[in-house]
Design a protein around this motif. Structure first.
Motif, PDB file in Angstrom:
ATOM      1  N   THR A  81       0.840  -1.191   0.000  1.00 34.43           N
ATOM      2  CA  THR A  81       0.000   0.000   0.000  1.00 34.43           C
ATOM      3  C   THR A  81       0.874   1.240   0.000  1.00 34.43           C
ATOM      4  O   THR A  81       1.768   1.378   0.836  1.00 34.43           O
ATOM      5  N   LYS A  98       0.854   5.639  -0.529  1.00 33.53           N
ATOM      6  CA  LYS A  98       0.056   6.863  -0.539  1.00 33.53           C
ATOM      7  C   LYS A  98       0.754   7.934  -1.368  1.00 33.53           C
ATOM      8  O   LYS A  98       1.930   8.226  -1.149  1.00 33.53           O
ATOM      9  N   VAL A 140      -4.148   4.131 -11.362  1.00 32.74           N
ATOM     10  CA  VAL A 140      -4.914   3.426 -10.329  1.00 32.74           C
ATOM     11  C   VAL A 140      -6.062   2.652 -10.964  1.00 32.74           C
ATOM     12  O   VAL A 140      -6.206   1.435 -10.781  1.00 32.74           O
ATOM     13  N   ASP A 199      -0.654  -1.005  -4.234  1.00 29.51           N
ATOM     14  CA  ASP A 199      -2.024  -0.537  -4.033  1.00 29.51           C
ATOM     15  C   ASP A 199      -1.911   0.949  -3.709  1.00 29.51           C
ATOM     16  O   ASP A 199      -1.709   1.329  -2.551  1.00 29.51           O
ATOM     17  N   ARG A 217      -2.978   4.652  -3.036  1.00 28.65           N
ATOM     18  CA  ARG A 217      -4.079   5.452  -2.523  1.00 28.65           C
ATOM     19  C   ARG A 217      -3.771   6.922  -2.814  1.00 28.65           C
ATOM     20  O   ARG A 217      -2.760   7.452  -2.337  1.00 28.65           O
TER      21      ARG A 217
END
Length: 377
Positions: free
Chosen positions: A38, A40, A58, A69, A71
């Motif tokens: 994950t 960011k 994305v 992943d 965000r």
């Protein structure tokens, strides 16, 4: 970002960093089940096509292909992306180079690892009837600008023309729209090629009852004047770049980002729809214009998207060091120290993208002709 002065942003970033530090801040990156990491990414403004490549990466699964992943963290009025990054609250951030360098000077440990926008999109715009054709013509005029760190290309252009920004013009704080120019409250206004300039062409000319046309306006383009500065770049955490895992993650992140921007180059209408679906408050017509204009700032890229050209970097630093605003402040007090930028990770990402069949130069790119509608619908 856009609601604070550049110097204020830098000082605020410095104070925040002094209070929190970065060495002891736990990394935000986490590994989810199945080995997907994950990540960011802090954007520098609200969702719009300025960030279409990241949104596409994305939504089309390009980051997932790289085991990430991602965000997206939407920007806003009180969000300074480079500070969010330096505080460890994001893994990467999108920010203009001079603003990020000011934050670095105040202690933010960040590095430019991907110069996505190779060209500046900043204009000053006047009515053609005003006979304002160059910065020299600003003398004695009311000159609108946003301030908040967005104004140094303007000040550099005026200085190059022999004008003193603090004495020879009347500087007017401009809102992030073009109403002051349309109402003729100011003589020349600041605009981004991909946003505020389009707002002029989406407005009705009261003299004709039709939308304004490009010939109704005079554009001063800082690229032509020679006072342009580098803008949207991907910034990474400098301390974390010492870690092999973060280095590898950065290459994978940039590889997918390249693919996202290449996709928006080749599928402008679809990327417009992705941005609108993301919740942008701007209309479909305006967003298509924005995708098209942003593509012009990236493509073609002879050496490959995202590489930092030394001459452009040096020009940005030189303006940051030597151009004074109306009160005599400069962006930087000294040349950037340490790892302010590197092409190492982008070169590896370009190699990976090319191996996957992605066109990373866009040598055949031709912009579309976008027809705007009233209000950007």
């Amino acid at each position: 970002m856009r609601t604070r002065s550049l110097i204020g942003v830098a000082v605020t970033a410095g104070l925040l960093l002094a209070g929190c530090g970065t060495a002891d801040t736990p990394p935000t990156t986490t590994t989810a089940s199945g080995g997907v990491t994950t990540v960011k990414l802090q954007l520098q403004w609200f969702y719009q096509a300025q960030f279409a490549g990241y949104i596409a990466a994305v939504d089309k699964g390009f980051y997932k292909e790289q085991g990430l992943d991602v965000r997206l963290l939407e920007g806003g009025v009180d969000i300074v992306p480079q500070t969010v990054l330096a505080q460890g609250k994001a893994d990467y951030a999108v920010a203009w180079v001079p603003k990020a360098l000011a934050s670095r000077e105040q202690g933010a440990g960040i590095t430019d690892v991907g110069q996505i926008f190779a060209r500046s999109g900043t204009y000053q715009v006047a009515f053609a009837s005003s006979n304002i054709k160059s910065p020299a013509d600003f003398k004695g005029k009311k000159v609108g600008n946003w301030g908040f760190g967005n104004e140094f290309e303007l000040f550099a252009g005026m200085t190059k023309a022999g004008l003193d920004p603090g004495k020879d013009v009347t500087l007017v704080q401009q809102q992030f729209d073009m109403q002051a120019l349309l109402k003729k409250e100011i003589d020349v206004a600041q605009a981004m090629s991909y946003n505020e300039y389009a707002q002029l062409l989406e407005a009705t000319n009261p003299a004709t009852g039709q939308l304004y046309k490009p010939e109704d306006f005079a554009i001063i383009d800082w690229k032509t004047v020679g006072s342009s500065m580098l803008q949207d770049a991907v910034w990474a955490n400098t301390d974390k770049l010492k870690d092999k895992a973060y280095q590898d993650q950065t290459v994978r992140f940039l590889t997918a980002t390249i693919k996202g921007w290449a996709y928006c180059r080749d599928h402008a209408e679809e990327c417009r729809d992705l941005v609108v679906a993301k919740g942008s408050k701007l209309g479909k017509g305006h967003q298509l214009w924005q995708v098209n204009e942003v593509n012009k700032l990236i493509w073609p890229s002879a050496e490959g998207i995202g590489l930092i050209a030394e001459a452009d970097w040096n020009q940005t630093v030189d303006i940051s060091l030597n151009t004074k605003n109306q009160v005599g402040d400069t962006v930087l007090k000294k040349k950037p120290e340490g790892l302010a930028y590197t092409n190492d990770y982008m070169r590896r990402a370009l190699d990976a993208a090319k191996a996957a069949g992605v066109d990373v130069t866009g040598s055949s790119f031709k912009p579309q002709t976008v027809t705007l509608s009233a209000g950007g619908a």
